[in-house]
Design a protein around this motif. Structure first.
Motif, short mmCIF file in Angstrom:
data_model
loop_
_atom_site.label_atom_id
_atom_site.label_comp_id
_atom_site.label_asym_id
_atom_site.label_seq_id
_atom_site.Cartn_x
_atom_site.Cartn_y
_atom_site.Cartn_z
N THR A 298 0.79 -1.20 -0.15
CA THR A 298 -0.08 0.16 0.14
C THR A 298 0.59 1.06 0.30
OG1 THR A 298 -1.20 -1.29 1.44
CG2 THR A 298 -2.44 0.68 1.31
N PRO A 299 1.42 1.56 -1.45
CA PRO A 299 2.43 2.84 -1.16
C PRO A 299 2.32 3.94 -0.78
CG PRO A 299 2.37 1.26 -3.49
CD PRO A 299 1.17 1.33 -2.45
N ASP A 300 0.52 3.79 -0.43
CA ASP A 300 0.37 5.28 0.14
C ASP A 300 0.42 5.95 1.55
OD1 ASP A 300 -1.91 4.18 0.27
OD2 ASP A 300 -2.92 5.75 -0.48
N ASN A 301 0.35 4.51 1.88
CA ASN A 301 0.55 4.38 3.64
C ASN A 301 2.04 4.57 4.48
OD1 ASN A 301 -0.11 3.00 6.41
ND2 ASN A 301 -1.77 3.43 5.78
N ASN A 302 2.20 5.54 4.40
CA ASN A 302 3.61 5.03 5.60
C ASN A 302 3.65 4.33 6.40
OD1 ASN A 302 6.14 7.13 6.54
ND2 ASN A 302 4.97 6.77 8.21
N PHE A 303 2.59 4.06 7.54
CA PHE A 303 3.10 2.60 8.78
C PHE A 303 3.70 1.41 7.92
CE2 PHE A 303 1.93 5.87 11.12
CZ PHE A 303 2.73 5.99 12.17
N ILE A 304 2.45 1.08 6.53
CA ILE A 304 2.27 0.05 5.90
C ILE A 304 4.52 0.23 5.38
CG2 ILE A 304 1.68 -1.49 4.08
CD1 ILE A 304 -1.08 -0.60 4.45
N ASN A 305 4.50 1.15 4.63
CA ASN A 305 5.53 1.17 3.88
C ASN A 305 6.98 0.92 4.73
OD1 ASN A 305 5.04 1.57 1.88
ND2 ASN A 305 5.10 4.14 1.99
N PHE A 306 6.86 1.08 5.73
CA PHE A 306 7.74 1.19 7.27
C PHE A 306 7.58 -0.26 7.76
CE2 PHE A 306 8.60 0.48 12.06
CZ PHE A 306 9.46 1.38 12.16
N MET A 307 6.81 -0.78 8.60
CA MET A 307 6.41 -2.15 8.74
C MET A 307 7.72 -3.73 7.59
SD MET A 307 6.41 -2.75 11.77
CE MET A 307 6.15 -4.70 11.62
N GLN A 308 6.99 -3.15 5.77
CA GLN A 308 7.61 -4.16 5.36
C GLN A 308 8.77 -3.59 4.86
OE1 GLN A 308 4.46 -3.67 2.00
NE2 GLN A 308 2.87 -3.79 2.90
N ALA A 309 9.24 -2.03 5.06
CA ALA A 309 10.26 -2.40 4.88
C ALA A 309 11.47 -2.66 6.14
CB ALA A 309 10.88 -0.63 4.63
N VAL A 310 11.42 -2.43 7.02
CA VAL A 310 12.00 -2.83 8.68
C VAL A 310 12.43 -4.24 7.92
CG1 VAL A 310 11.72 -0.58 9.25
CG2 VAL A 310 10.59 -2.35 10.11
N THR A 311 11.07 -4.69 8.33
CA THR A 311 11.10 -6.47 8.40
C THR A 311 11.96 -7.29 7.03
OG1 THR A 311 9.17 -6.69 7.41
CG2 THR A 311 9.26 -6.16 10.23
N ASP A 312 12.21 -6.63 6.09
CA ASP A 312 12.79 -7.01 5.24
C ASP A 312 14.11 -7.38 5.53
OD1 ASP A 312 10.39 -8.05 3.74
OD2 ASP A 312 10.56 -6.29 1.75
N THR A 313 14.30 -5.43 5.81
CA THR A 313 15.95 -5.64 6.18
C THR A 313 15.97 -5.93 7.40
OG1 THR A 313 15.49 -2.83 4.82
CG2 THR A 313 17.32 -3.02 6.73
N GLY A 361 10.52 -10.82 9.31
CA GLY A 361 12.05 -10.19 9.30
C GLY A 361 12.52 -11.35 10.76
N TRP A 362 12.39 -12.22 11.72
CA TRP A 362 12.89 -13.92 12.47
C TRP A 362 13.35 -14.64 11.42
CZ3 TRP A 362 8.51 -12.96 16.76
CH2 TRP A 362 8.30 -12.24 17.60
N GLY A 363 13.41 -14.67 10.24
CA GLY A 363 13.52 -15.70 9.33
C GLY A 363 12.64 -16.70 8.73
N ARG A 364 11.09 -16.49 9.43
CA ARG A 364 10.08 -17.30 8.98
C ARG A 364 9.10 -16.65 7.95
NH1 ARG A 364 10.16 -17.80 14.69
NH2 ARG A 364 7.77 -16.99 14.69
N GLY A 365 8.07 -17.67 7.55
CA GLY A 365 6.79 -16.56 6.92
C GLY A 365 7.55 -16.76 5.46
N LYS A 366 6.50 -16.19 5.15
CA LYS A 366 6.19 -15.61 3.38
C LYS A 366 6.44 -13.96 3.06
CE LYS A 366 2.93 -19.56 2.53
NZ LYS A 366 1.92 -19.53 1.68
N PRO A 367 6.70 -13.81 2.35
CA PRO A 367 7.41 -12.28 1.48
C PRO A 367 5.92 -10.80 1.58
CG PRO A 367 8.32 -13.84 -0.28
CD PRO A 367 7.69 -14.76 1.45
N VAL A 368 6.24 -10.28 1.43
CA VAL A 368 5.23 -9.64 0.96
C VAL A 368 4.89 -9.92 -0.97
CG1 VAL A 368 3.78 -7.00 0.80
CG2 VAL A 368 4.99 -7.45 3.11
N LYS A 369 3.57 -10.12 -1.48
CA LYS A 369 3.64 -10.38 -2.63
C LYS A 369 2.29 -8.95 -3.12
CE LYS A 369 4.37 -14.93 -3.04
NZ LYS A 369 4.05 -16.11 -2.72
N GLY A 370 2.55 -8.32 -4.28
CA GLY A 370 1.78 -7.37 -5.16
C GLY A 370 1.21 -6.49 -4.01
#
Length: 370
Positions: A298-313, A361-370
């Motif tokens: 959801t590119p227009d939502n700051n907090f969704i961008n944040f959570m996806q970015a930091v856990t990926d990183t 972020g902890w090394g489990r689960g699935k990445p965000v898709k689309g």
């Protein structure tokens, strides 16, 4: 302690007048946004023995072993009295505290897959009779095999200024905590949460003094907070006196009104520098009780961008992370809420998509898709 406008000796002395937290957050973030933070030099005022690492200073090749959450007082852990973690009572004895904490720690593991909990301490809680009961929380977590990060939090009101509140009670507090847990390899010591009142060099001096004072504590059981609001670790990472310790970083979406996913990744990485192998993000968080879907781009939502970015990183850099908060009553960021009865508490997840991002972020689960 008397408050005044005198120059402060960082290893003891008079507190300057307090400053507003929000203002300092803005200044701290502005100072580090998009720019590497210069490391402060080692201070000659620190005891020479602090320069050499103690025994058992070896660190793992990364920090992925820390998969955790913060357990907090409803007041955000800033208190001028006893800390009362959400779901507990200061009137409970050790046995009651241990029993309740055992259930809540078990729920953190069952609901989230966590293996680490970060807990606050302050002199009011440790230096008096309540310490016997509060130890029930630490003991319950350790007995469950959890890693336990014990962190000093300053007081509230005028005390909430980023400085140690009172040297005369701070060091006896740590004497008591270290004596109780220096031989428990599940317990980690964080000398101060968000030391934003100090310059980078002043804070490194205090951290070095802590290490020199408690030489019996293995360095790989110490978390040295990043400078400022724990908002960058580059300065403490560069200080040779702090070699062999873990470093703790804080990172929050509310620090910016809006940033893209890529901007959040860049913002986080500049705060870490080349120190990811020693760094644990022991606070980060976003809204969990407002219905946001962190599994959907959801590119227009700051907090969704944040959570996806930091856990990926975190996953990319093989960094451990400790979410803020795992449990805090009436906090919209809390990823767990109390259920059950007061005597037999349990927890429920407030946002499964947020829990999914923690797992990723902890090394489990699935990445965000689309």
């Amino acid at each position: 302690m008397r408050k005044g406008k005198l120059m402060r000796n960082v290893l003891g002395g008079t507190r300057p007048s307090s400053r507003l937290r929000a203002t300092l957050v803005a200044l701290a973030i502005a100072a580090t946004s998009g720019t590497a933070v210069a490391a402060g030099p080692a201070s000659a005022s620190t005891p020479a023995q602090a320069l050499a690492p103690t025994a058992h200073s070896g660190l793992a090749k990364d920090t992925t072993q820390f998969k955790g959450v913060n357990w907090a007082d409803p007041r955000d852990n800033f208190a001028d009295d006893l800390l009362q973690l959400s779901g507990l009572s200061t009137s409970d004895n050790y046995r009651q505290t241990y029993a309740k904490a055992t259930r809540i720690i078990s729920a953190f593991r069952a609901n989230l897959g966590a293996n680490t909990v970060r807990l606050p301490i302050n002199p009011y809680t440790v230096n008096g009779a309540y310490w016997k009961s509060y130890r029930g929380v630490i003991d319950a977590a350790s007995d469950k095999g959890f890693k336990v990060i014990v962190s000093y939090w300053e007081g509230t009101g005028a005390q909430k200024d980023g400085f140690i509140d009172d040297q005369a009670t701070y060091w006896p507090m740590w004497d008591r905590v270290v004596k109780a847990y220096k031989n428990d390899r599940h317990v980690y010591f964080e000398p101060m949460n968000e030391p934003h009142g100090y310059t980078d060099t002043e804070w490194a001096d205090i951290a070095a003094k802590w290490l020199a004072t408690y030489k019996s504590v293995p360095r790989n059981q110490v978390f040295v907070s990043g400078a400022g609001y724990n908002d960058h670790v580059t300065s403490v990472c560069a200080d040779p006196r702090l070699k062999g310790t873990y470093l703790s970083l804080h990172h929050y979406g509310f620090w910016k009104d809006y940033a893209t996913y890529d901007q959040w990744v860049a913002d986080l990485k500049v705060r870490i520098g080349d120190c990811a192998s020693r760094t644990v993000a022991d606070e980060f968080g976003a809204f969990m009780t407002t219905g946001l879907d962190y599994n959907k781009k959801t590119p227009d939502n700051n907090f969704i961008n944040f959570m996806q970015a930091v856990t990926d990183t975190f996953r990319e850099l093989k960094m451990g992370s400790v979410y803020w908060p795992g449990l805090r009553t009436d906090d919209m960021y809390s990823i767990q809420k109390l259920t059950g009865t007061p005597d037999r508490p349990w927890l429920a997840t407030t946002n499964q998509s947020g829990a999914d991002r923690l797992a990723w972020g902890w090394g489990r689960g699935k990445p965000v898709k689309g």
